[in-house]
Design an enzyme around this catalytic site. Structure first.
Site, mmCIF file in Angstrom:
data_model
loop_
_atom_site.group_PDB
_atom_site.id
_atom_site.type_symbol
_atom_site.label_atom_id
_atom_site.label_comp_id
_atom_site.label_asym_id
_atom_site.label_seq_id
_atom_site.Cartn_x
_atom_site.Cartn_y
_atom_site.Cartn_z
ATOM 1 N N ASP A 376 33.318 12.348 -72.642
ATOM 2 C CA ASP A 376 32.940 11.524 -71.503
ATOM 3 C C ASP A 376 32.689 10.117 -72.040
ATOM 4 O OD1 ASP A 376 32.011 10.990 -68.769
ATOM 5 O OD2 ASP A 376 30.057 10.754 -69.730
ATOM 6 N N LYS A 377 33.154 9.093 -71.314
ATOM 7 C CA LYS A 377 33.072 7.732 -71.852
ATOM 8 C C LYS A 377 31.641 7.200 -71.862
ATOM 9 C CE LYS A 377 34.011 3.948 -69.477
ATOM 10 N NZ LYS A 377 32.880 3.017 -69.736
ATOM 11 N N THR A 378 31.059 7.091 -70.695
ATOM 12 C CA THR A 378 29.785 6.389 -70.567
ATOM 13 C C THR A 378 28.647 7.202 -71.176
ATOM 14 O OG1 THR A 378 30.577 5.388 -68.529
ATOM 15 C CG2 THR A 378 28.215 5.275 -68.959
ATOM 16 N N ASP A 584 27.021 13.866 -71.572
ATOM 17 C CA ASP A 584 25.567 13.722 -71.516
ATOM 18 C C ASP A 584 24.999 13.656 -70.108
ATOM 19 O OD1 ASP A 584 26.427 11.199 -70.688
ATOM 20 O OD2 ASP A 584 24.763 10.179 -71.680
ATOM 21 N N ASP A 588 28.505 16.080 -65.987
ATOM 22 C CA ASP A 588 29.280 16.685 -67.081
ATOM 23 C C ASP A 588 29.017 18.180 -67.193
ATOM 24 O OD1 ASP A 588 30.227 14.173 -67.768
ATOM 25 O OD2 ASP A 588 28.613 13.816 -69.198
#
Length: 700
Positions: A376-378, A584, A588
């Site tokens: 996950d990016k953010t 996080d 997710d």
């Protein structure tokens, strides 16, 4: 570390001292599932070993067989009673743990190692008694005593190794101080037991002192050593308002901490529960070892029966007894029983020390087979916090002047973008003061600097004042927009006129360690690196390029709705990929649960951590590479130990039964006990090599 303390099935730990951490695993099975001598401890086996050894020496020394071997002679009144009397004491005292364990295995209908040992020493004892009354022509008391003594030594060393491996819990417990300095309403420190702390208390943590419970810094700032929790070797700067967790150390300054969680609710207590849960859990290799150990009991019993019948039919009853005892001793699945539990305990301890918390042993085992890692990016690859990525002045105004003026205007704002601008200006030493701060809802902020009014805001602010960005900013703005950066403008206001003085670009900061994590994953042979985000594709592609994604090999899922993240995992799995998902956030959680391995960033939410099999205590994505290294290393050790334990029995059982006795190759029960203990030591030493696995980058 938010959320680490939630959800894991709590081991009902001792609360004698009223706080999480101290003495809480006193009741744990010291084998973490290994066999049936639960509750025994190394100290008990040590005491029994030394006393049994002291009694065995005179038994061996007065044995007529031993005296013939070494060519000496002892003779004194009662010499013939030394073996029977002291041998009976050794059997009853030293052999009691094995007899007790055998009864437990019979009661549980789970025959195994303890029953085999009990059968061996019981047959040896009965044969020795029969010899004493003339039924056999054997000198067997010294064999019995040596057998029990060597078994005690092997168990002592085994339990000691298991205890050292499970020392992760003790090490975590030791992180908590015994007392704390609680500040009274007048600010005077009072020393109290940690158990007496309550939520809302204000405590003083002096330089070099440990934080006694989770909370937030109410006053002061310090470099905090969080290595015992996160595995991060460098101190981390914490200041007023930042969260600190129990067990961390204020290295260079005093801080005052407002307590937010105590006892079982602290992050440290949560870590202890996860470590204990992982050390108790079993994986596929453990199931295989347990099944093999059970079969070995039946094979050994059948071999013993066949041995006694064969030698009896041959007409050598003395040899039948010796061979049967030897078979029962050599077949004890000691090494087999230790092969997996010790690796589990050691790998869990090594992981916890490196800031990797294993909730599910199967997840750690599966990690070695993963060929795609989905980030996950953010908050995972990026910090989830905006930073100033660029500043551009217009009409002769310098970039530094734009930054200084914008920071002064934003100084009293609580908006995350404002804090980023102020922080960047402070780093550049740009200090201006503003007065008359006003927030313009949905548009920006205004303030006066040296009698001139300025405003900072986005497109809505430009529309309100009917101005466009100057042409000399167009190129920079287009570049920033393609990267998905938020662009704010600095305006000078005069009456009903506004002039754009410059622009600032703010974007989510890519973690420097994320690039290294991706590079290391490639070195480990991971086929595909994938990033998933709800951001627009241009933003996602820009971040991917910054991270070093390979076009055509790695992949980016952009503009993905939170509810669809788990479907992205499913799509990768349908392509035949084994997927590890790293995330996080609350959104997710379904993806973490669906992935072959779910890895939660420890700074994330409770729900994400609940859905994952592995938790990284820090927010460093390089921890993923450490999980892979540990998974592969622990699997290798399991297979090596199983191969050794199984191979040893395949070779040793026929020799113990006496198939080569015709060639003069035969094992005595005492020699069999030595070999059995030696195989256990080999397994234990091989497992200890896991401590050399490097979970953190070498330059960390």
């Amino acid at each position: 570390m938010a959320g680490v303390h939630t959800g894991a099935p709590a081991d009902q730990q001792s609360r004698d001292d009223g706080r999480a951490g101290h003495g809480q695993h006193a009741g744990h099975d010291p084998h973490g599932g290994h066999d049936k001598h639960a509750g025994h401890d190394p100290e008990m086996f040590r005491r029994k070993f030394w006393l049994s050894l002291a009694l065995t020496v005179p038994i061996v020394a007065t044995s007529h067989m031993v005296m013939d071997w070494f060519g000496y002679r002892l003779d004194f009144p009662g010499i013939d009673w030394v073996g029977p009397v002291l041998g009976t004491v050794v059997f009853a005292y030293g052999g009691w743990p094995f007899l007790q364990g055998a009864l437990r295995e019979i009661r549980d209908r789970a025959p195994g190692m303890m029953l085999l040992i009990a059968m061996a020493i019981t047959v040896a004892y009965v044969a020795s008694l029969a010899t004493a009354v003339g039924a056999f022509d054997l000198d067997f008391w010294w064999e019995l005593a040596a057998l029990v003594t060597i078994m005690l030594l092997g168990h002592w060393q085994e339990m000691k190794a298991i205890g050292q491996a499970q020392g992760a819990l003790s090490a975590l417990a030791a992180l908590l101080p015994d007392d704390a300095e609680r500040l009274d309403p007048d600010g005077r420190p009072q020393r109290v037991a940690v158990a007496d702390l309550r939520v809302g208390d204000l405590v003083l943590v002096r330089p070099g002192g440990r934080v006694p419970a989770d909370g937030r810094i109410g006053d002061g700032g310090a470099e905090m050593d969080e290595s015992m929790i996160t595995g991060e070797s460098r101190p981390v700067s914490r200041s007023t308002g930042d969260r600190v967790v129990a067990g961390t150390v204020a290295t260079d300054a005093a801080i005052r901490v407002r307590i937010e969680a105590v006892g079982e609710d602290t992050a440290l207590a949560g870590i202890q529960r996860l470590v204990a849960q992982a050390q108790r859990s079993s994986g596929r290799a453990q199931v295989l070892a347990d099944r093999f150990a059970a079969w070995l009991f039946y094979i050994a019993t059948a071999t013993a029966v066949a041995t006694v019948l064969t030698w009896t039919l041959i007409g050598n009853l003395d040899e039948a007894v010796v061979r049967t005892v030897t078979v029962l001793v050599i077949a004890c699945p000691h090494a087999l029983g230790l092969a997996i539990p010790l690796v589990i305990a050691l790998s869990t301890a090594v992981a916890a020390k490196g800031g990797i918390l294993v909730k599910d042993r199967l997840a750690l085992e599966r990690m070695r087979t993963v060929d795609a890692v989905l980030f996950d990016k953010t908050g995972t690859l990026t910090r989830g916090e905006h930073v100033v990525a660029g500043v551009a002045g217009s009409g002769g105004v310098s970039d530094d002047e734009v930054l200084a003026l914008a920071a002064a205007v934003e100084a009293d704002s609580e908006h995350p973008l404002a804090r980023a601008i102020v922080a960047t200006a402070a780093q550049h030493g740009a200090a201006r003061r503003a007065t008359g701060f006003r927030s313009l809802t949905g548009r920006g902020v205004r303030a006066d600097i040296d009698g001139v009014e300025y405003a900072v805001g986005g497109p809505a602010l430009l529309r309100e004042w009917h101005v466009d960005a100057p042409t000399d900013l167009a190129g920079r703005q287009e570049q920033w927009s393609r990267r998905g950066a938020a662009v704010l403008h600095l305006l000078r206001l005069r009456g009903d006129q506004a002039t754009v003085l410059g622009a600032l670009a703010l974007e989510d900061q890519v973690r420097p360690e994320a690039r290294q994590a991706i590079a290391e994953l490639r070195q480990q042979g991971i086929r595909k690196i994938v990033m998933i985000t709800g951001d627009a594709r241009p933003v996602a592609e820009a971040v991917a390029a910054d991270l070093g994604f390979r076009p055509g090999e790695d992949e980016v899922f952009a503009e993905v709705l939170p509810a669809d993240k788990d479907e992205a995992v499913g799509e990768l799995q349908r392509r035949g990929l084994r997927v590890a998902m790293v995330g996080d956030g609350v959104n997710d959680a379904p993806a973490l649960a669906r992935a072959d391995v779910g890895i939660a960033i420890g700074a994330g939410t409770d729900v994400a951590i609940e859905s994952a099999g592995v938790v990284l205590a820090s927010s460093d994505p390089r921890g993923v590479t450490g999980v892979i290294r540990l998974s592969r290393a622990s699997y290798r050790k399991m297979i090596q130990n199983l191969a050794w334990a199984a191979g040893y029995n395949v070779v040793a059982l026929p020799l113990a039964a006496g198939v080569l006795a015709w060639a003069g190759v035969a094992l005595s029960p005492a020699v069999a006990a030595v070999l059995m203990s030696a195989s256990t030591i080999v397994v234990a030493l091989n497992a200890q090599l896991l401590r050399r696995v490097r979970l953190r980058p070498a330059n960390d």
